[in-house]
Design a protein around this motif. Structure first.
Motif, PDB file in Angstrom:
ATOM      1  N   TYR A  44     -10.577   9.387  33.034  1.00 38.75           N
ATOM      2  CA  TYR A  44      -9.485   9.072  33.878  1.00 38.75           C
ATOM      3  C   TYR A  44     -10.252   8.666  35.372  1.00 38.75           C
ATOM      4  N   SER A  59       1.560  11.986  33.877  1.00 40.03           N
ATOM      5  CA  SER A  59       2.799  11.453  33.351  1.00 40.03           C
ATOM      6  C   SER A  59       3.394  12.478  32.644  1.00 40.03           C
ATOM      7  N   THR A  62       6.398  12.153  27.696  1.00 43.37           N
ATOM      8  CA  THR A  62       6.458  12.695  26.382  1.00 43.37           C
ATOM      9  C   THR A  62       7.818  13.658  26.713  1.00 43.37           C
ATOM     10  N   THR A  69      -2.851  10.039  33.486  1.00 41.44           N
ATOM     11  CA  THR A  69      -2.471   8.728  33.005  1.00 41.44           C
ATOM     12  C   THR A  69      -3.326   7.725  34.008  1.00 41.44           C
ATOM     13  N   ASN A  70      -3.582   6.394  33.465  1.00 38.85           N
ATOM     14  CA  ASN A  70      -4.023   5.514  34.494  1.00 38.85           C
ATOM     15  C   ASN A  70      -2.883   4.382  34.465  1.00 38.85           C
ATOM     16  N   ASP A  71      -1.932   4.818  34.235  1.00 39.77           N
ATOM     17  CA  ASP A  71      -0.759   3.882  34.202  1.00 39.77           C
ATOM     18  C   ASP A  71       0.186   4.302  35.355  1.00 39.77           C
ATOM     19  N   THR A  74       4.097   4.847  34.348  1.00 36.02           N
ATOM     20  CA  THR A  74       4.831   5.843  33.620  1.00 36.02           C
ATOM     21  C   THR A  74       4.307   7.084  34.272  1.00 36.02           C
ATOM     22  N   ALA A  75       3.712   7.245  35.727  1.00 36.24           N
ATOM     23  CA  ALA A  75       3.381   8.313  36.524  1.00 36.24           C
ATOM     24  C   ALA A  75       4.580   8.833  37.188  1.00 36.24           C
TER      25      ALA A  75
END
Length: 87
Positions: A44, A59, A62, A69-71, A74-75
């Protein structure tokens, strides 16, 4: 989603007080946790860095456990990782 503007604001606040408890008060809609940078997997990348800290995205997508996360889409929170002085 955590925007670059939010990251910058959190980064500025981290310089004043990098404790997760303090950041939770300033940004009640975000989840914060903290650790040392050497506890973070090299898989990461920091989403933002300031003197003494790297900020990583978390994130909870789920619905079970939080995960790095690197997104940014969705964080849902930020991990405040204190930089380790290797001297």
């Amino acid at each position: 989603m955590i925007t670059p503007t939010i990251l910058a604001r959190v980064g500025e606040a981290t310089l004043l007080d990098g404790r997760a408890a303090s950041l939770r008060q300033r940004f009640p809609d975000l989840h914060f946790t903290e650790c040392s940078e050497d506890d973070v997997s090299p898989l990461y990348n920091p989403a933002f860095s300031v003197e003494g800290y790297d900020l990583f995205l978390i994130s909870g997508a789920t619905g079970h456990c939080l995960a790095l996360t690197n997104d940014a889409e969705t964080a849902t929170g930020i991990l405040i990782a204190a930089k380790v002085d290797d001297e």
